[in-house]
Design an enzyme around this catalytic site. Sequence first.
Site, short mmCIF file in Angstrom:
data_model
loop_
_atom_site.label_atom_id
_atom_site.label_comp_id
_atom_site.label_asym_id
_atom_site.label_seq_id
_atom_site.Cartn_x
_atom_site.Cartn_y
_atom_site.Cartn_z
N HIS A 156 0.84 -1.21 0.00
CA HIS A 156 0.00 0.00 0.00
C HIS A 156 0.88 1.25 0.00
CE1 HIS A 156 -3.23 -2.72 2.02
NE2 HIS A 156 -3.16 -2.90 0.71
C1 LIG Z 1 0.13 -7.16 -4.74
C2 LIG Z 1 -0.81 -6.05 -4.35
C3 LIG Z 1 -1.93 -6.36 -3.57
C4 LIG Z 1 -2.80 -5.33 -3.20
N1 LIG Z 1 -3.99 -5.64 -2.60
C5 LIG Z 1 -4.93 -4.69 -2.44
C6 LIG Z 1 -6.24 -5.01 -1.98
O1 LIG Z 1 -6.59 -6.17 -1.76
N2 LIG Z 1 -7.11 -3.98 -1.83
C7 LIG Z 1 -6.78 -2.69 -2.06
O2 LIG Z 1 -7.61 -1.81 -1.85
N3 LIG Z 1 -5.54 -2.35 -2.49
C8 LIG Z 1 -4.63 -3.32 -2.72
N4 LIG Z 1 -3.41 -2.99 -3.23
C9 LIG Z 1 -3.09 -1.57 -3.45
C10 LIG Z 1 -3.77 -0.98 -4.68
O3 LIG Z 1 -3.85 -1.93 -5.71
C11 LIG Z 1 -2.99 0.27 -5.09
O4 LIG Z 1 -3.02 1.21 -4.04
C12 LIG Z 1 -3.56 0.94 -6.33
O5 LIG Z 1 -3.66 0.02 -7.39
C13 LIG Z 1 -2.69 2.12 -6.74
O6 LIG Z 1 -3.19 2.67 -7.92
P1 LIG Z 1 -2.33 3.68 -8.77
O7 LIG Z 1 -3.21 4.14 -9.88
O8 LIG Z 1 -1.73 4.68 -7.87
O9 LIG Z 1 -1.11 2.83 -9.35
P2 LIG Z 1 -1.10 1.51 -10.25
O10 LIG Z 1 -2.43 0.84 -10.23
O11 LIG Z 1 0.07 0.72 -9.83
O12 LIG Z 1 -0.91 2.07 -11.72
C14 LIG Z 1 0.26 2.68 -12.20
C15 LIG Z 1 0.38 2.31 -13.67
O13 LIG Z 1 1.31 3.18 -14.29
C16 LIG Z 1 2.14 2.42 -15.16
N5 LIG Z 1 3.38 3.16 -15.32
C17 LIG Z 1 4.32 3.39 -14.37
N6 LIG Z 1 5.33 4.13 -14.89
C18 LIG Z 1 5.00 4.37 -16.18
C19 LIG Z 1 5.65 5.08 -17.22
N7 LIG Z 1 6.83 5.68 -17.04
N8 LIG Z 1 5.04 5.13 -18.43
C20 LIG Z 1 3.84 4.52 -18.63
N9 LIG Z 1 3.20 3.82 -17.67
C21 LIG Z 1 3.78 3.76 -16.45
C22 LIG Z 1 2.29 1.09 -14.43
O14 LIG Z 1 2.74 0.07 -15.29
C23 LIG Z 1 0.88 0.89 -13.90
O15 LIG Z 1 0.07 0.24 -14.84
C24 LIG Z 1 -2.52 -3.98 -3.59
C25 LIG Z 1 -1.39 -3.70 -4.37
C26 LIG Z 1 -0.55 -4.71 -4.77
C27 LIG Z 1 0.64 -4.37 -5.62
#
Ligand SMILES: Cc1cc2nc3c(=O)[nH]c(=O)nc-3n(C[C@H](O)[C@H](O)[C@H](O)COP(=O)(O)OP(=O)(O)OC[C@H]3O[C@@H](n4cnc5c(N)ncnc54)[C@H](O)[C@@H]3O)c2cc1C
Length: 543
Positions: free
Chosen positions: A475
Amino acid sequence: MPPPADSFDYVIIGGGTAGALLTKRLSEDGSSVCLLEAGPRDTNPLIHIPAGYIKNVYSKKLTWGFEAEASAGTAERRFSLPQGRVLGGSSSINGLNHNRGQKSDFDHWSERGNPGWSHKEVLPYFRRSERRIGEADEKLRGRDGELPITDLDWHHPVTTAFVEGTPELGIPVNPDYNGEQQDGSGYFQRYIYNGYRYSSARAFLRDTKKRLNVDIRTNAQATAILFEGKRAIGASYSKGGSTGQRHKVIARREVILSAGTINTAKLLQISGVGNASLLNDLGVPVVHNLPGVGSHLRDHYGVRMVSSVKDIRTINNMAQGPALLLEIARWLIRKPSLLAVSPSLAHVFWKSNETMTTPDLQFVFSPASFRAGVVGLLDKTPGMTCGVWQERPESTGFVKARSANPFEAPTIQPNYLADENDQQVLLAGMRLGRRLMRTRALAPYFENETAPGDEVQSDDEFMDFARQNGTTVYHLIGTARMGPASDPVAVVDAQLRVHGIDNLRVVDASIMPTMPSANTNAATLMIAEKAADIQCLLIAGTR
Ligand SMILES: Cc1cc2nc3c(=O)[nH]c(=O)nc-3n(C[C@H](O)[C@H](O)[C@H](O)COP(=O)(O)OP(=O)(O)OC[C@H]3O[C@@H](n4cnc5c(N)ncnc54)[C@H](O)[C@@H]3O)c2cc1C
């Protein structure tokens, strides 16, 4: 010769939890959107079968392969910090549990100088994407969104006994921890419907990608944000990794950075926005000195307590041989199946001491156990696991680019357990976790505590166990912290605009100023919904 740059109203970097939702919302009025996603399309079938989690969480193809640096809090261990690198981002590989947090979490964000972020003000955004299937308080929950939120439908007697045992310790059963109050025990609500994972990509991009005004580019890693002076004008990206062809894409209105907590900070830094002394060390020309970029990293640090189980089979035994074939058959005909459960089935939210007004501990339970604590390798004999973490840790770390090379992973130091209070709360959690596994309700199944084990009794022994065995709960937040310009470590303002820069917003988990008392996917979705509304209001204002 690279091809000439093309242009869109919005360039969104990162197609994860936030970026996928934003792509849908911002293109709804006909605005053109280019979504750059570094990872592949989400075609791997194990993404969509919930039990595929166990295979994908450390997949080299679907995650970034990040590692946490060693620290005293982890007994100088380094370990993996999985983050999704595929369409849907971490929502394509996460643990599927839907958890909003406590009302006071968001009131606290607002009190820190972020107008518009109190619980009352963010509630509509929690509700908007949600399609709650099951009982719910209609004032609080959403029914019409794209993202189905279902109840657990695969009940194991050991899970039931775990939940039914908590009232023996004065912890009531709570039918909806995403409702009025979080306190109590119960079963997780999940992003699972009809047997399938509902990632952000599945929920928000399946129809959106057919829109003519939307261009989703996968295997396209942004290598820099492009600036004219202090105005963001687009991004450069590489198609096909470090040796791939370089391209440019121009944003007529805004660049939106949704690359997740680690990559958002790194990309800002290597593009020239960050602590000037770090940028100088990296040899990156300074566009804007913003010391908060990459600082203030936080994560939940979880410890798993494990017991062996007697007189019943658990997931350890059901996930192999003929029992597994039966579960596959059940999944195929859309009956409740082991293949369609989240890794943690039940929860307890409770207080580390009586002075607390709301819970500060989260427990997760599963009738399964991993060999030597390695996710992915189930024990051969029956077991059960109760994980615990402090909900609102204060230990704070950082993300720092190691070089200007966009393909090099940054240094990630979460500084787990650096804060004394974090240690005390976790200690209370481990002691309560032991009692939760030894209730009268669980007694018919409880055999032996295998981790930490009966020999661990003193505070020092418990803390030693936590340092030696704890790990990320995935997280990660805080590296582009939201706050007013007067806050020296704030990166974005309450409208998510990067301080000191025009036409650049950050919309992902990195903007969270403090940790919500929850897994972080739901709050990230809320942030993206609110950001979309801010944009639409702005555009309406300029028409
Ligand atoms: C293993 C795991 C289990 C989890 N379990 C839970 C759960 O059960 N419940 C819950 O609420 N939360 C859970 N979480 C946390 C939750 O999934 C994250 O907080 C949330 O997905 C974050 O969203 P985000 O949009 O910030 O980032 P992300 O969803 O990680 O998206 C970022 C995206 O940007 C892309 N990216 C990065 N850099 C670049 C670049 N330079 N150019 C182009 N694309 C790029 C990445 O490839 C990715 O697709 C979990 C996370 C993980 C990793």
